[in-house]
Scaffold this active site. Structure first.
Site, PDB file in Angstrom:
ATOM      1  N   CYS A  36       0.925  -1.168   0.032  1.00 11.67           N
ATOM      2  CA  CYS A  36       0.083  -0.046  -0.165  1.00 11.67           C
ATOM      3  C   CYS A  36       0.985   1.367   0.021  1.00 11.67           C
ATOM      4  O   CYS A  36       2.018   1.267   0.747  1.00 11.67           O
ATOM      5  CB  CYS A  36      -0.764   0.018   1.092  1.00 11.67           C
ATOM      6  SG  CYS A  36      -1.924  -1.219   1.432  1.00 11.67           S
ATOM      7  N   ARG A  57       5.492  -0.135  -6.144  1.00 10.68           N
ATOM      8  CA  ARG A  57       5.550  -1.182  -4.860  1.00 10.68           C
ATOM      9  C   ARG A  57       4.474  -2.179  -4.891  1.00 10.68           C
ATOM     10  O   ARG A  57       4.675  -3.008  -3.905  1.00 10.68           O
ATOM     11  CB  ARG A  57       4.862  -0.076  -3.752  1.00 10.68           C
ATOM     12  CG  ARG A  57       6.211   0.771  -3.360  1.00 10.68           C
ATOM     13  CD  ARG A  57       5.506   1.898  -2.390  1.00 10.68           C
ATOM     14  NE  ARG A  57       5.151   1.492  -1.171  1.00 10.68           N
ATOM     15  CZ  ARG A  57       6.136   1.679  -0.084  1.00 10.68           C
ATOM     16  NH1 ARG A  57       7.034   2.486  -0.187  1.00 10.68           N
ATOM     17  NH2 ARG A  57       5.711   1.125   1.208  1.00 10.68           N
ATOM     18  N   TRP A  82      -2.931  -2.656  -1.319  1.00 10.06           N
ATOM     19  CA  TRP A  82      -2.540  -4.201  -1.698  1.00 10.06           C
ATOM     20  C   TRP A  82      -3.361  -5.036  -0.699  1.00 10.06           C
ATOM     21  O   TRP A  82      -3.145  -4.748   0.454  1.00 10.06           O
ATOM     22  CB  TRP A  82      -1.061  -4.293  -1.420  1.00 10.06           C
ATOM     23  CG  TRP A  82      -0.520  -5.877  -1.732  1.00 10.06           C
ATOM     24  CD1 TRP A  82       0.083  -6.010  -3.065  1.00 10.06           C
ATOM     25  CD2 TRP A  82      -0.400  -6.665  -0.865  1.00 10.06           C
ATOM     26  NE1 TRP A  82       0.418  -7.127  -3.011  1.00 10.06           N
ATOM     27  CE2 TRP A  82       0.450  -7.872  -1.737  1.00 10.06           C
ATOM     28  CE3 TRP A  82      -0.533  -7.018   0.339  1.00 10.06           C
ATOM     29  CZ2 TRP A  82       0.827  -9.084  -1.170  1.00 10.06           C
ATOM     30  CZ3 TRP A  82      -0.301  -8.056   0.915  1.00 10.06           C
ATOM     31  CH2 TRP A  82       0.372  -9.180  -0.077  1.00 10.06           C
ATOM     32  N   LYS A  87       6.634  -4.475  -3.591  1.00  4.08           N
ATOM     33  CA  LYS A  87       7.951  -4.241  -3.552  1.00  4.08           C
ATOM     34  C   LYS A  87       8.621  -4.083  -1.959  1.00  4.08           C
ATOM     35  O   LYS A  87       9.705  -4.359  -1.898  1.00  4.08           O
ATOM     36  CB  LYS A  87       8.185  -2.918  -4.467  1.00  4.08           C
ATOM     37  CG  LYS A  87       9.800  -2.294  -4.419  1.00  4.08           C
ATOM     38  CD  LYS A  87      10.580  -3.034  -5.448  1.00  4.08           C
ATOM     39  CE  LYS A  87      12.105  -3.004  -5.305  1.00  4.08           C
ATOM     40  NZ  LYS A  87      12.660  -3.832  -6.107  1.00  4.08           N
ATOM     41  N   GLU A 140      18.678 -17.358  -6.065  1.00  2.00           N
ATOM     42  CA  GLU A 140      18.241 -15.991  -6.215  1.00  2.00           C
ATOM     43  C   GLU A 140      17.771 -16.224  -7.718  1.00  2.00           C
ATOM     44  O   GLU A 140      16.678 -15.657  -8.010  1.00  2.00           O
ATOM     45  CB  GLU A 140      19.324 -14.947  -6.008  1.00  2.00           C
ATOM     46  CG  GLU A 140      19.175 -13.752  -6.864  1.00  2.00           C
ATOM     47  CD  GLU A 140      17.922 -12.798  -6.109  1.00  2.00           C
ATOM     48  OE1 GLU A 140      17.308 -13.457  -5.106  1.00  2.00           O
ATOM     49  OE2 GLU A 140      17.263 -11.900  -6.717  1.00  2.00           O
ATOM     50  N   ASN A 184      -2.135   2.428   5.746  1.00  3.64           N
ATOM     51  CA  ASN A 184      -1.270   1.176   5.523  1.00  3.64           C
ATOM     52  C   ASN A 184      -0.985   0.368   6.766  1.00  3.64           C
ATOM     53  O   ASN A 184      -0.993   0.926   7.972  1.00  3.64           O
ATOM     54  CB  ASN A 184       0.157   1.721   5.215  1.00  3.64           C
ATOM     55  CG  ASN A 184       0.366   2.286   3.806  1.00  3.64           C
ATOM     56  OD1 ASN A 184      -0.887   2.410   2.996  1.00  3.64           O
ATOM     57  ND2 ASN A 184       1.405   2.917   3.146  1.00  3.64           N
ATOM     58  N   GLY A 185      -0.879  -0.855   6.541  1.00  8.82           N
ATOM     59  CA  GLY A 185      -0.706  -1.760   7.942  1.00  8.82           C
ATOM     60  C   GLY A 185      -1.821  -2.596   8.084  1.00  8.82           C
ATOM     61  O   GLY A 185      -2.927  -2.700   7.303  1.00  8.82           O
ATOM     62  N   HIS A 196      19.309 -36.624  -2.789  1.00  9.06           N
ATOM     63  CA  HIS A 196      18.496 -36.973  -1.744  1.00  9.06           C
ATOM     64  C   HIS A 196      17.091 -36.115  -2.190  1.00  9.06           C
ATOM     65  O   HIS A 196      16.478 -36.025  -1.243  1.00  9.06           O
ATOM     66  CB  HIS A 196      19.273 -36.091  -0.473  1.00  9.06           C
ATOM     67  CG  HIS A 196      20.694 -36.633  -0.386  1.00  9.06           C
ATOM     68  ND1 HIS A 196      20.886 -37.765   0.290  1.00  9.06           N
ATOM     69  CD2 HIS A 196      21.669 -36.059  -0.454  1.00  9.06           C
ATOM     70  CE1 HIS A 196      22.009 -38.001   0.406  1.00  9.06           C
ATOM     71  NE2 HIS A 196      22.594 -36.626   0.100  1.00  9.06           N
ATOM     72  N   GLU A 205       9.134 -15.285  -9.633  1.00  3.73           N
ATOM     73  CA  GLU A 205       8.628 -13.932  -9.356  1.00  3.73           C
ATOM     74  C   GLU A 205       8.053 -13.264 -10.503  1.00  3.73           C
ATOM     75  O   GLU A 205       6.813 -13.073 -10.614  1.00  3.73           O
ATOM     76  CB  GLU A 205       9.598 -12.833  -8.976  1.00  3.73           C
ATOM     77  CG  GLU A 205       9.885 -12.931  -7.423  1.00  3.73           C
ATOM     78  CD  GLU A 205      10.945 -11.965  -6.999  1.00  3.73           C
ATOM     79  OE1 GLU A 205      10.683 -11.318  -5.996  1.00  3.73           O
ATOM     80  OE2 GLU A 205      11.699 -11.763  -7.640  1.00  3.73           O
ATOM     81  N   LYS A 259      13.957 -15.195  -9.112  1.00  2.00           N
ATOM     82  CA  LYS A 259      13.504 -14.253 -10.032  1.00  2.00           C
ATOM     83  C   LYS A 259      12.703 -14.984 -11.053  1.00  2.00           C
ATOM     84  O   LYS A 259      11.671 -14.313 -11.278  1.00  2.00           O
ATOM     85  CB  LYS A 259      14.975 -13.824 -10.609  1.00  2.00           C
ATOM     86  CG  LYS A 259      15.741 -12.862 -10.126  1.00  2.00           C
ATOM     87  CD  LYS A 259      15.352 -11.313  -9.942  1.00  2.00           C
ATOM     88  CE  LYS A 259      14.534 -11.194  -8.900  1.00  2.00           C
ATOM     89  NZ  LYS A 259      15.322 -11.036  -7.553  1.00  2.00           N
TER      90      LYS A 259
END
Ligand code: G6P
Length: 610
Positions: free
Chosen positions: A2, A27, A75, A605, A483, A100-101, A506, A490, A487
């Site tokens: 948000c 964001r 969001w 973000k 990473e 926000n929150g 394994h 995402e 990527k």
């Protein structure tokens, strides 16, 4: 996540609010809204699902005007993605709120407010703020008094801006757990959850502290701390070096940011890396007095930043002889952990506002760590303000939700930290000289690596119809494989898993077939022969491999194995170099799949709620 923008001015604030929201779009959000007040005393609210541009079009169509206003990108947390759940929320068409929150006790509040006769028109926790303030205002002499009393009823996290139709000359803001900044103008003042939103109108900011409640008018800002005492907060001239700007001719911010890496790493090293050594005050003026006693490092982070920490552990133990643990912030904060003697707590964060990382830092202070250091990209962010020591990664504003240049500058920072801590713990001269050589060559090597772009773009075609993938690496390349997998998932939504290749037998070998591409990062280091054996195990089971390898590693490509030669580099910088081809691969796969590269679905973000 948000975003909040607010303004109190003489002029029409619509453009300021919309421009601010556009700057916060990166964001991640799913709906947006604006509430406006003008001298006629009318409260106008426009909300839309989808992009800020749709909201802007709707406001233009309605001829939206207002000298005081609040705006929000949402969001979704509580309640689905609907117009009714989008902010601002109102109470009896008098109070308007953006938030926000998360108000954790919202169900209890909702019940209480319903009993008092309030009707809810959304499923959000935020609406309870609007009704609570409206109710408390009945027995208060001002909006700020009502907000000060109301926040005592809220449990959870909030950064909130509230306005009252009966008094368009002011807004009241409150911060607890979610960042808010006040921007100072001439005869007008602004509020935002991130200074980036306000850079077109001001560079002078006041960062609110935890528990602050403030009243903002055109000409004044009055701040009260959590005890209700009037306080002065420092005015900071923004040091954000460059604005997000445009895409500089690139199709997406992510691609622009991938290509900026040689430049930002060069900038990050400037003034820090000398011919024979690194500067002594990299982590703050008196930092060396603290760092010389460090015997253990505990790294805490989330997401991509966590992978930078994972890589750092290999470097700190191998070169600096300092023991190191790395943990995901959301785990660390909720478990009992043991603090090693002379332990430095290091948080890493692009944004400096990630809720779990911030909570972990606060916990670490209670636990008695010797000192705290943050490696961060945003000056003035909560992590920077609350840590003893800080190091700015200087990557510039990163807009793509999937982190790229922030990551490589974090890794660069960790090499500098390794050299610094190594000084006091027996870093050998040979390792030191090799690392310095590596760092000096880093920007040019990154540039050279980016020339692989066209090859990788062609490879990406082969991934477009795949549903799963496996990334393999060993040693300090294992976190790089992690990473790379992050990527790909995402931005292309392909399921990707990373394994330390010694773990293949394994479990993951059972998954190998021609439908499961296997991506291998293989620099020419002491683990190469072991890695080659792992590659043979995959080949023997019919797997299709994509091997990013040093040309001296002598991998022979064939029908089942594509080999992409990565420039030869000094081993300590190899994790940074090998990151780039994996970023490019995920970018081009996402491009072919047609996903929203810069704002992938469901992701944000800056994750300011836990
Ligand atoms: C979100 C972002 C990631 C980022 C992570 C941690 O998930 O989408 O790109 O790595 O948060 O964020 P931080 O700002 O603390 O590095």
């Amino acid at each position: 996540m948000c975003g909040i923008v607010g303004a109190v001015a003489e002029r029409n604030v619509v453009e300021i609010l919309l421009e601010g929201l556009k700057r916060l779009e990166y964001r991640g959000y799913d709906s947006a809204g604006v509430a406006l007040l003008d001298q006629s005393g009318e409260l106008r609210r426009v909300r839309r699902i989808g992009k800020v541009q749709e909201l802007a079009d709707a406001i233009t169509a309605e001829n939206g005007l207002g000298t005081t206003g609040i705006a929000h990108t949402r969001w979704a947390t509580h309640g689905g993605v609907t117009e009714a759940n989008a902010h601002p929320h109102t109470s009896t068409e008098r109070i308007a709120v953006v938030h926000n929150g998360i108000i954790e006790n919202y169900l209890d509040l909702r019940q209480k407010l319903s009993n008092q006769g309030y009707t809810f028109s959304s499923d959000t926790d935020t609406e309870t703020i609007a009704h609570t303030v409206n109710e408390v205002l009945k027995t208060s002499s001002s909006l700020i008094e009502a907000v000060q009393k109301s926040v005592k009823q809220f449990y959870g996290a909030y950064g909130t801006v509230i306005m009252d139709r009966e008094d368009p000359s002011r807004v009241v803001v409150a911060r607890s757990g979610s960042p808010l900044v006040i921007g100072l103008g001439l005869g007008e003042n602004f509020i935002a959850s991130d200074q980036l939103a306000l850079l077109p109108v001001t560079r002078r900011f006041i960062f609110l502290e935890e528990g602050d409640v403030a009243e903002v008018t055109r000409r004044s800002v009055s701040i009260f701390d959590h005890n209700g005492n009037a306080v002065e907060r420092e005015i900071v001239e923004s040091s954000v070096e460059h604005d997000a700007g445009d895409k500089a001719g690139y199709r997406h911010y992510m691609l622009k940011e991938i290509h900026e890496q040689p430049t930002v790493v060069r900038n990050a090293l400037q003034g820090r890396l000398g011919d024979d050594d690194i500067a002594s005050d990299l982590f703050g003026k008196d930092a060396d007095n603290i760092l010389k006693d460090v015997k253990h490092v505990q790294i805490i982070a989330c997401g991509t930043s966590y992978h930078a920490g994972m890589t750092a552990r290999y470097w700190l133990e191998q070169y600096a002889n300092v023991s190191c643990n790395v943990e995901i912030a959301s785990e660390f904060r909720y478990r009992k952990s043991v603090v090693h003697p002379n332990s430095l707590l290091v948080t890493i964060s692009q944004s400096g506002e990630t809720a779990d990382t911030l909570a972990a830092l606060r916990l670490a202070k209670e636990l008695g760590y010797m000192s705290t250091l943050t490696i961060c990209n945003v000056p003035g962010s909560s992590l920077v303000r609350e840590s003893d020591l800080s190091y700015m990664t200087k990557a510039g504003a990163e807009i793509g939700v999937a982190s790229t240049k922030a990551f490589t500058t974090q890794l660069t920072a960790f090499l500098l930290l390794t050299l610094t801590l190594g000084r006091y713990n027996g870093l050998t001269e040979e390792h030191k000289q090799n690392m310095l050589k590596g760092l000096h060559s880093l920007p040019a090597k990154l540039e050279e690596t980016l020339t692989l772009s066209a090859n990788i773009e062609m490879l990406a075609e082969e991934f477009a119809d795949k549903h799963h993938s496996l990334f393999l690496g060993r040693g300090d390349q294992y976190p790089i494989a992690m990473e790379g997998a992050l990527k790909l998932k995402e931005i292309s939504y392909i399921h990707a898993e990373a394994y330390a290749s010694g773990e293949l037998k394994h479990g993951p070998l059972a998954l190998i077939d021609e439908e499961m591409p296997v991506i291998v990062v293989a620099p020419n280091n002491e683990l190469l022969e072991k890695l080659k054996s792992n590659v043979e195990e995959v080949r023997a089971r019919g797997g299709i491999m994509y091997v990013f390898a040093d040309k001296d590693a002598n991998f022979q490509g064939d029908d089942t194995m594509r080999v992409i030669n990565v420039p030869h580099c000094e081993p300590s910088i190899a994790p940074i170099i090998y990151t780039l081809p994996l970023q490019l691969l995920s970018y081009y796969v996402a491009l072919i799949k047609g996903t929203d590269v810069d704002q992938p679905r469901n992701l944000a973000k800056s994750v300011t709620v836990e």
